[in-house]
Design a protein around this motif. Structure first.
Motif, PDB file in Angstrom:
ATOM      1  N   SER A 132       0.852  -1.194   0.000  1.00 29.82           N
ATOM      2  CA  SER A 132       0.000   0.000   0.000  1.00 29.82           C
ATOM      3  C   SER A 132       0.888   1.243   0.000  1.00 29.82           C
ATOM      4  N   VAL A 133       0.935   1.930  -1.135  1.00 29.76           N
ATOM      5  CA  VAL A 133       1.914   2.997  -1.385  1.00 29.76           C
ATOM      6  C   VAL A 133       1.214   4.357  -1.356  1.00 29.76           C
ATOM      7  N   PHE A 134       1.754   5.284  -0.587  1.00 30.00           N
ATOM      8  CA  PHE A 134       1.233   6.659  -0.562  1.00 30.00           C
ATOM      9  C   PHE A 134       2.133   7.509  -1.453  1.00 30.00           C
ATOM     10  N   LEU A 135       1.589   7.958  -2.587  1.00 30.05           N
ATOM     11  CA  LEU A 135       2.369   8.742  -3.554  1.00 30.05           C
ATOM     12  C   LEU A 135       2.065  10.221  -3.353  1.00 30.05           C
ATOM     13  N   VAL A 154      -2.967   8.432  -4.027  1.00 26.60           N
ATOM     14  CA  VAL A 154      -2.347   9.609  -4.653  1.00 26.60           C
ATOM     15  C   VAL A 154      -2.987  10.847  -4.048  1.00 26.60           C
ATOM     16  N   ARG A 155      -2.145  11.784  -3.592  1.00 29.37           N
ATOM     17  CA  ARG A 155      -2.691  13.051  -3.108  1.00 29.37           C
ATOM     18  C   ARG A 155      -2.145  14.182  -3.969  1.00 29.37           C
ATOM     19  N   PRO A 160      -5.211  14.149 -10.791  1.00 27.88           N
ATOM     20  CA  PRO A 160      -4.085  13.688 -11.616  1.00 27.88           C
ATOM     21  C   PRO A 160      -4.586  13.127 -12.942  1.00 27.88           C
ATOM     22  N   ALA A 161      -3.729  13.217 -13.939  1.00 30.79           N
ATOM     23  CA  ALA A 161      -4.078  12.655 -15.250  1.00 30.79           C
ATOM     24  C   ALA A 161      -3.546  11.233 -15.335  1.00 30.79           C
ATOM     25  N   VAL A 170      -7.608   8.468  -5.075  1.00 25.32           N
ATOM     26  CA  VAL A 170      -7.110   9.851  -5.157  1.00 25.32           C
ATOM     27  C   VAL A 170      -7.717  10.683  -4.040  1.00 25.32           C
ATOM     28  N   VAL A 171      -6.862  11.436  -3.347  1.00 20.36           N
ATOM     29  CA  VAL A 171      -7.320  12.417  -2.366  1.00 20.36           C
ATOM     30  C   VAL A 171      -6.897  13.784  -2.899  1.00 20.36           C
TER      31      VAL A 171
END
Ligand code: NAP
Length: 254
Positions: A132-135, A154-155, A160-161, A170-171
């Protein structure tokens, strides 16, 4: 040679650039802040603002020729490498004094598990095997992670595209973030690794504290090198002093 105007061009897109513009305007200095136009609803600095690219170093040199400006402060983000290179090249051609304002990078503390890499591609390789990766690298460049099969959070400020990793949540949020909120977010998504650029500053540092507290490793992308010969300061106050000192011979030791 550059005309003796006191007007300053601030290349922005950062909190430091906004604070510098505000402080200069408060001192009665004419400022024009330049934004790339990436964010749909940017927080605007005080003073005049122009938005959009210049058209490379040649375009910026032409803009400087057409617009009376006595000095340029490049206060763009540490990872805005193209703009920083263009500013150095353009000012070398036009003779405008140029200062780089760049906040310091982050420093590891006891308990941190930081893994340094040079590129987003290397960061993607470094998180292989995690679940579980937080980018938090910003919405540009997320394509480097598109091949990840882990769950990804993804924050970013604006949506994001694609291409994005297959299992992405996505946050949408704009800092600053609190440690409590970051801890809660990491727990809620069972994050087991965080990815960030070494942006530095307080606005987005809480995720590093939360990761330390939870024992979560952080993959950090190193800053790109700065153009040689351009004087660098790390605080808005030092940039103000540089502007106040006015035209005259400038060296990288100023
Ligand atoms: P970049 O890769 O260095 O810039 C790409 C192009 O965008 C530049 O060549 C320039 O176009 C235009 N540009 C960039 N900054 C500009 C500015 N302040 N004023 C006018 N044009 C600008 O930069 P980036 O990474 O896309 O960043 C874009 C903006 O977002 C910057 O202002 C930066 O401070 C801010 N920002 C970036 C990051 C990040 O992680 N990279 C994070 C937070 C904020 P032309 O060649 O046509 O002049």
């Amino acid at each position: 040679m550059v005309s003796g105007t006191g007007r300053v061009l601030v290349l922005g897109g950062t909190g430091e650039a906004r604070r510098l513009a505000g402080a200069l305007v408060a001192e009665g200095v004419e400022v024009v802040s330049s934004l790339a136009g990436r964010v749909a609803d940017p927080v605007l600095p005080p003073g005049e603002v122009r938005i959009g690219g210049f058209g490379g170093a040649a375009g910026l040199a032409a803009w400087l020729g057409a617009n009376p400006v006595g000095a340029v402060v490049d206060a763009t983000h540490p990872f805005a490498t193209t703009m920083t290179a263009s500013a150095a090249e353009a000012c070398a051609v036009t003779g405008h004094p140029l200062l780089r304002l760049q906040r310091p990078g982050w420093t590891a503390q006891p308990g941190d598990d930081w893994r340094w890499v040079d590129t987003l591609e290397e960061a993607a390789a470094a998180v292989q095997g995690f679940g579980s990766v937080f980018l938090t690298t910003g919405r540009q460049g997320l394509g480097a992670f598109a091949g990840l099969t882990a769950r990804c959070l993804v924050r970013s400020v604006d949506p994001p595209a694609s291409p994005l990793p297959g299992r992405t949540s996505v946050v949408l949020a704009r800092g600053p973030f609190s440690v409590d909120d970051e801890r809660a977010l990491l727990r809620e998504h069972a994050v087991d690794v965080v990815v960030t650029k070494d942006s530095g500053g307080h606005m987005t540092a809480a995720k590093l504290t939360a990761a330390r507290e939870l024992g979560v490793p952080v993959v950090l992308v190193r800053r790109p090198p700065l153009p040689p010969g351009v004087p660098v300061v790390v605080t808005v106050d030092d940039a103000l002093s540089w502007v106040r000192a006015g035209p005259g011979p400038r060296t990288s030791a100023d």
